[in-house]
Design an enzyme around this catalytic site. Structure first.
Site, PDB file in Angstrom:
ATOM      1  N   GLU A  50      18.854   2.560 -14.192  1.00  0.00           N
ATOM      2  CA  GLU A  50      19.828   1.985 -13.244  1.00  0.00           C
ATOM      3  C   GLU A  50      21.133   1.692 -13.976  1.00  0.00           C
ATOM      4  O   GLU A  50      21.134   1.055 -15.027  1.00  0.00           O
ATOM      5  CB  GLU A  50      19.246   0.714 -12.610  1.00  0.00           C
ATOM      6  CG  GLU A  50      20.218  -0.067 -11.734  1.00  0.00           C
ATOM      7  CD  GLU A  50      20.842   0.734 -10.604  1.00  0.00           C
ATOM      8  OE1 GLU A  50      20.115   1.278  -9.763  1.00  0.00           O
ATOM      9  OE2 GLU A  50      22.094   0.827 -10.564  1.00  0.00           O
ATOM     10  N   LEU A 102      18.878  -4.542 -10.202  1.00  0.00           N
ATOM     11  CA  LEU A 102      18.051  -3.570  -9.477  1.00  0.00           C
ATOM     12  C   LEU A 102      18.215  -3.814  -7.972  1.00  0.00           C
ATOM     13  O   LEU A 102      18.489  -4.929  -7.540  1.00  0.00           O
ATOM     14  CB  LEU A 102      16.574  -3.752  -9.842  1.00  0.00           C
ATOM     15  CG  LEU A 102      16.180  -3.589 -11.313  1.00  0.00           C
ATOM     16  CD1 LEU A 102      14.674  -3.824 -11.478  1.00  0.00           C
ATOM     17  CD2 LEU A 102      16.554  -2.203 -11.833  1.00  0.00           C
ATOM     18  N   THR A 153      22.139  -0.335  -2.846  1.00  0.00           N
ATOM     19  CA  THR A 153      22.967  -0.707  -1.681  1.00  0.00           C
ATOM     20  C   THR A 153      22.211  -1.670  -0.774  1.00  0.00           C
ATOM     21  O   THR A 153      22.741  -2.691  -0.340  1.00  0.00           O
ATOM     22  CB  THR A 153      23.296   0.577  -0.878  1.00  0.00           C
ATOM     23  OG1 THR A 153      23.972   1.483  -1.736  1.00  0.00           O
ATOM     24  CG2 THR A 153      24.165   0.275   0.322  1.00  0.00           C
ATOM     25  N   LYS A 156      21.650  -8.576   7.258  1.00  0.00           N
ATOM     26  CA  LYS A 156      20.666  -9.239   8.132  1.00  0.00           C
ATOM     27  C   LYS A 156      20.700 -10.755   7.941  1.00  0.00           C
ATOM     28  O   LYS A 156      20.437 -11.514   8.876  1.00  0.00           O
ATOM     29  CB  LYS A 156      19.253  -8.701   7.882  1.00  0.00           C
ATOM     30  CG  LYS A 156      18.870  -7.567   8.814  1.00  0.00           C
ATOM     31  CD  LYS A 156      19.398  -6.214   8.424  1.00  0.00           C
ATOM     32  CE  LYS A 156      20.619  -5.758   9.080  1.00  0.00           C
ATOM     33  NZ  LYS A 156      21.074  -4.435   8.633  1.00  0.00           N
ATOM     34  N   GLY A 183      22.424   7.760 -15.806  1.00  0.00           N
ATOM     35  CA  GLY A 183      21.641   8.952 -16.131  1.00  0.00           C
ATOM     36  C   GLY A 183      22.277  10.235 -15.608  1.00  0.00           C
ATOM     37  O   GLY A 183      22.840  10.257 -14.514  1.00  0.00           O
ATOM     38  N   GLY A 197      34.420   3.263  13.518  1.00  0.00           N
ATOM     39  CA  GLY A 197      33.082   3.837  13.408  1.00  0.00           C
ATOM     40  C   GLY A 197      32.051   2.946  14.082  1.00  0.00           C
ATOM     41  O   GLY A 197      31.866   1.799  13.679  1.00  0.00           O
ATOM     42  N   GLU A 243      35.773   4.389  18.050  1.00  0.00           N
ATOM     43  CA  GLU A 243      34.795   5.444  17.756  1.00  0.00           C
ATOM     44  C   GLU A 243      35.349   6.803  18.198  1.00  0.00           C
ATOM     45  O   GLU A 243      35.840   6.948  19.315  1.00  0.00           O
ATOM     46  CB  GLU A 243      33.467   5.126  18.478  1.00  0.00           C
ATOM     47  CG  GLU A 243      32.454   6.246  18.546  1.00  0.00           C
ATOM     48  CD  GLU A 243      31.994   6.764  17.179  1.00  0.00           C
ATOM     49  OE1 GLU A 243      31.639   5.957  16.310  1.00  0.00           O
ATOM     50  OE2 GLU A 243      32.019   8.005  16.999  1.00  0.00           O
ATOM     51  N   HIS A 298       0.099 -12.310  26.572  1.00  0.00           N
ATOM     52  CA  HIS A 298       1.035 -12.929  27.514  1.00  0.00           C
ATOM     53  C   HIS A 298       1.258 -14.384  27.132  1.00  0.00           C
ATOM     54  O   HIS A 298       0.292 -15.069  26.823  1.00  0.00           O
ATOM     55  CB  HIS A 298       0.455 -12.857  28.930  1.00  0.00           C
ATOM     56  CG  HIS A 298       1.317 -13.566  29.939  1.00  0.00           C
ATOM     57  ND1 HIS A 298       2.496 -13.016  30.415  1.00  0.00           N
ATOM     58  CD2 HIS A 298       1.173 -14.783  30.553  1.00  0.00           C
ATOM     59  CE1 HIS A 298       3.042 -13.868  31.281  1.00  0.00           C
ATOM     60  NE2 HIS A 298       2.261 -14.938  31.383  1.00  0.00           N
TER      61      HIS A 298
HETATM   62  P1  FAD Z   1      20.863   3.105  -2.958  1.00  0.00           P
HETATM   63  O1  FAD Z   1      20.323   1.909  -2.299  1.00  0.00           O
HETATM   64  O2  FAD Z   1      22.286   3.441  -2.711  1.00  0.00           O
HETATM   65  O3  FAD Z   1      20.594   2.921  -4.505  1.00  0.00           O
HETATM   66  C1  FAD Z   1      21.022   3.868  -5.439  1.00  0.00           C
HETATM   67  C2  FAD Z   1      21.034   3.233  -6.819  1.00  0.00           C
HETATM   68  O4  FAD Z   1      21.260   4.243  -7.786  1.00  0.00           O
HETATM   69  C3  FAD Z   1      22.127   2.204  -7.014  1.00  0.00           C
HETATM   70  O5  FAD Z   1      21.578   1.017  -7.532  1.00  0.00           O
HETATM   71  C4  FAD Z   1      23.082   2.859  -8.027  1.00  0.00           C
HETATM   72  O6  FAD Z   1      23.707   1.929  -8.868  1.00  0.00           O
HETATM   73  C5  FAD Z   1      22.130   3.742  -8.793  1.00  0.00           C
HETATM   74  N1  FAD Z   1      22.755   4.909  -9.435  1.00  0.00           N
HETATM   75  C6  FAD Z   1      23.579   5.822  -8.864  1.00  0.00           C
HETATM   76  N2  FAD Z   1      23.863   6.803  -9.732  1.00  0.00           N
HETATM   77  C7  FAD Z   1      23.219   6.506 -10.878  1.00  0.00           C
HETATM   78  C8  FAD Z   1      23.099   7.152 -12.143  1.00  0.00           C
HETATM   79  N3  FAD Z   1      23.666   8.338 -12.366  1.00  0.00           N
HETATM   80  N4  FAD Z   1      22.351   6.556 -13.094  1.00  0.00           N
HETATM   81  C9  FAD Z   1      21.715   5.382 -12.878  1.00  0.00           C
HETATM   82  N5  FAD Z   1      21.789   4.745 -11.704  1.00  0.00           N
HETATM   83  C10 FAD Z   1      22.513   5.298 -10.698  1.00  0.00           C
HETATM   84  N6  FAD Z   1      18.917   0.694   6.026  1.00  0.00           N
HETATM   85  C11 FAD Z   1      17.858   0.172   6.674  1.00  0.00           C
HETATM   86  O7  FAD Z   1      16.791   0.787   6.679  1.00  0.00           O
HETATM   87  N7  FAD Z   1      17.927  -1.044   7.310  1.00  0.00           N
HETATM   88  C12 FAD Z   1      19.079  -1.753   7.360  1.00  0.00           C
HETATM   89  O8  FAD Z   1      19.115  -2.831   7.933  1.00  0.00           O
HETATM   90  C13 FAD Z   1      20.215  -1.222   6.721  1.00  0.00           C
HETATM   91  N8  FAD Z   1      21.381  -1.898   6.732  1.00  0.00           N
HETATM   92  C14 FAD Z   1      22.453  -1.380   6.075  1.00  0.00           C
HETATM   93  C15 FAD Z   1      23.652  -2.082   6.129  1.00  0.00           C
HETATM   94  C16 FAD Z   1      24.773  -1.579   5.481  1.00  0.00           C
HETATM   95  C17 FAD Z   1      26.055  -2.343   5.529  1.00  0.00           C
HETATM   96  C18 FAD Z   1      24.673  -0.364   4.748  1.00  0.00           C
HETATM   97  C19 FAD Z   1      25.868   0.179   4.006  1.00  0.00           C
HETATM   98  C20 FAD Z   1      23.495   0.349   4.695  1.00  0.00           C
HETATM   99  C21 FAD Z   1      22.377  -0.155   5.377  1.00  0.00           C
HETATM  100  N9  FAD Z   1      21.166   0.537   5.364  1.00  0.00           N
HETATM  101  C22 FAD Z   1      20.093   0.031   6.040  1.00  0.00           C
HETATM  102  C23 FAD Z   1      21.004   1.802   4.634  1.00  0.00           C
HETATM  103  C24 FAD Z   1      20.328   1.544   3.286  1.00  0.00           C
HETATM  104  O9  FAD Z   1      21.053   0.580   2.570  1.00  0.00           O
HETATM  105  C25 FAD Z   1      20.241   2.848   2.502  1.00  0.00           C
HETATM  106  O10 FAD Z   1      19.596   3.814   3.301  1.00  0.00           O
HETATM  107  C26 FAD Z   1      19.454   2.638   1.223  1.00  0.00           C
HETATM  108  O11 FAD Z   1      20.036   1.672   0.383  1.00  0.00           O
HETATM  109  C27 FAD Z   1      19.358   3.970   0.446  1.00  0.00           C
HETATM  110  O12 FAD Z   1      18.525   3.756  -0.642  1.00  0.00           O
HETATM  111  P2  FAD Z   1      18.605   4.682  -1.954  1.00  0.00           P
HETATM  112  O13 FAD Z   1      17.549   4.155  -2.842  1.00  0.00           O
HETATM  113  O14 FAD Z   1      18.599   6.092  -1.561  1.00  0.00           O
HETATM  114  O15 FAD Z   1      20.043   4.401  -2.567  1.00  0.00           O
END
Ligand code: FAD
Length: 472
Positions: free
Chosen positions: A35, A40, A43, A53, A117, A187, A210, A451
């Site tokens: 990471e 950890l 997003t 939430k 990475g 959006g 939108e 119910h």
């Molecule tokens: P990410 O969560 O983006 O994590 C990727 C990680 O990889 C990060 O920590 C980053 O630092 C790391 N990284 C990137 N490149 C490298 C590298 N080269 N080397 C080492 N580390 C690296 N989804 C839901 O299901 N429910 C919700 O309520 C919801 N609410 C959301 C609200 C908002 C405002 C947003 C923006 C998104 C929301 N989502 C929700 C979507 C959800 O956040 C994402 O689908 C999810 O985080 C994706 O997970 P991921 O593990 O693919 O990537």
């Protein structure tokens, strides 16, 4: 570190990456989680699912208090919103779960490696090398039999703008120093709709813009219509079919110009939130050194999340065609590591991923919309039950919305469930399970629901498919 050869090294610790790491540990694999951020969770934990939430829950409480007198709770008229306390609570929730992740990594013997990475190409003698750059710039290598890319996504910006204190993405929006007086949200997908809902509850004048003809475009048309109705009732200014032409800073805020039906419209607000989708983080991770194939900026994968480069898998938001949601990401991680461990796995059923929007009203949906079923030429029956007929909805004071069921006309199999209203994001779990088990209307019409519960609306909606809802 260079002497260790991992069974799997995962790049990225969002919900896709950390779930894959935990399951890999449970399956007895030697696993590394790489990471680049200082924490950890990605997003979802830090600037997505969890903090939004948390704010939505504050907004819900605040909205309830607006009707306190109706519930016999007096003397709350002079209430004030302590925004900094709201932010503190949000941060403490995120911190608690960040710590929890650290604990889970230890518990499952996952080696957490801090750094950025990059892929280096094909495996040599079955061993891949990842180039690692630590935060202080120090270089090293991680050796592993398999790699899982889980680098996630970034908010897209329009016109090449950069986020600042007035033009914001989800990241800046989550930590605004005070509730803005006015906000233009560009959006109307889940992110735009949730922020509109939060800030409207706290008194912000919200304008939603939108490009497509309706808000929440991927949802069933009737869901968009109901959300539009309720949002308008809540005082949100909704503009659809609106193409943003310009975003300019003014002395006090930001002016957005859009065209709609051939007319140019201008509006100024204190802040603008850009929520126009998310781009996969695929640049600068060494994909060009591999045979990994892309589809419009996302990684193409097979049934077990494998890419075209042997031994390299991709999961989560970077995967082409996978809904950009935490739970589809985490399941894709489970599938990948189960395959790597040589165990029996099932591919991610992309048509059975629940979509949840936690606005007021909430939306939960899974499967085919009515229009999609018709486009596929399927013979369908549709049932709809309004929450106005549900006694628990009356008790909790939440009558807007409905449950809509799309079922196969001949066999009654449930093809899609679309809910807008109270607890929609919880109710949808029943629909997913029902669809996984290929449940039919005949079976569900005889499935007892307690119910008085909101979930009884599901029973009435199944029965509505046969024109036999009890409470409508
Ligand atoms: P990410 O969560 O983006 O994590 C990727 C990680 O990889 C990060 O920590 C980053 O630092 C790391 N990284 C990137 N490149 C490298 C590298 N080269 N080397 C080492 N580390 C690296 N989804 C839901 O299901 N429910 C919700 O309520 C919801 N609410 C959301 C609200 C908002 C405002 C947003 C923006 C998104 C929301 N989502 C929700 C979507 C959800 O956040 C994402 O689908 C999810 O985080 C994706 O997970 P991921 O593990 O693919 O990537």
């Amino acid at each position: 570190m260079a002497d260790t050869i991992y069974d799997v090294a995962i790049i990225g610790s969002g919900p896709a990456g950390y779930t894959a790491a935990i399951r890999a540990g449970q399956l007895g694999l030697k696993v590394a989680l790489i990471e680049s951020a200082t924490v950890l969770g990605g997003t979802c934990l830090h600037v997505g699912c969890i903090p939004t939430k948390a704010l939505l829950f504050n907004a819900e409480l605040w909205d309830h208090l607006k009707h306190a007198a109706e519930y016999g709770i007096d003397n709350v008229d002079g209430r004030t919103l302590n925004w900094s306390a709201v932010q503190t609570r949000k941060t403490s929730i995120v911190d608690k779960h960040t710590k929890g992740l650290g604990f889970l990594m230890k518990k499952n013997k996952v080696t957490v490696i801090s750094g950025y990475g990059r892929l280096t190409g094909a495996a040599k003698d079955g061993i891949h090398t990842i180039d690692l750059t630590a935060t202080d710039g120090a270089k090293s290598e991680v050796k592993t039999k398999n790699i899982i890319l889980a680098t996630g996504s970034d908010a897209k910006m329009i016109f090449g703008l950069k986020p600042d204190d007035r033009i914001l993405t989800n990241i800046e929006m989550l930590s605004v120093p005070q509730v803005p007086k006015s906000l233009i949200v560009i959006g109307a997908g889940a992110v735009g709709v949730e922020f509109s809902s939060i800030f409207r509850s706290f008194g912000t004048e919200v304008t939603l813009v939108e490009f497509l003809p309706r808000i929440m475009p991927p949802e069933d048309e009737e869901i968009s219509k109901e959300l539009t109705r309720v949002f308008k009732k809540r005082g949100i200014d909704i503009n659809t079919g609106a193409k943003v032409e310009k975003i300019e800073k003014t002395e006090t805020g930001v002016k957005v110009t859009w065209t709609s039906n051939g007319k140019s419209v201008e509006k100024e607000a204190e802040k603008v939130l850009v929520a126009v989708g998310r781009a996969g983080r695929i640049a600068d991770v060494g994909i060009d050194k591999t045979k990994i194939e892309l589809d419009r900026g996302f990684i193409k994968v097979g049934e077990a999340q494998e890419t075209a480069e042997p031994g390299i898998y991709a999961i989560g938001d970077i995967v082409a065609g996978l809904p950009q949601l935490a739970h589809s990401g985490s399941m894709s991680g489970i599938v990948a590591v189960t395959k790597i461990a040589g165990r029996k796995y099932r591919s991610v059923r992309r048509d059975r991923v629940p979509a949840c929007t936690y606005s007021e009203p909430q939306i939960g949906s899974v499967g085919l919309t009515e229009a999609q079923a018709k486009e596929k030429g399927l013979e369908i029956k549709v049932g709809k039950f309004p929450f106005a007929g549900n006694s628990k909805a009356t008790i909790v004071g939440s009558h807007d919305g409905f449950v809509k069921i799309v079922a196969d006309a001949k066999y009654g199999e449930i093809l899609g469930v679309h809910i807008i209203g109270p607890q929609a994001t919880e109710l949808i779990a029943e629909a997913v399970a029902v669809m996984e088990l290929e449940g039919t209307i005949d079976e569900l019409m005889f499935t007892i629901h307690a119910h008085p519960t909101i979930s009884e609306a599901m029973l009435d909606a199944y029965a509505a498919v046969e024109g036999m809802a009890i409470n409508a």
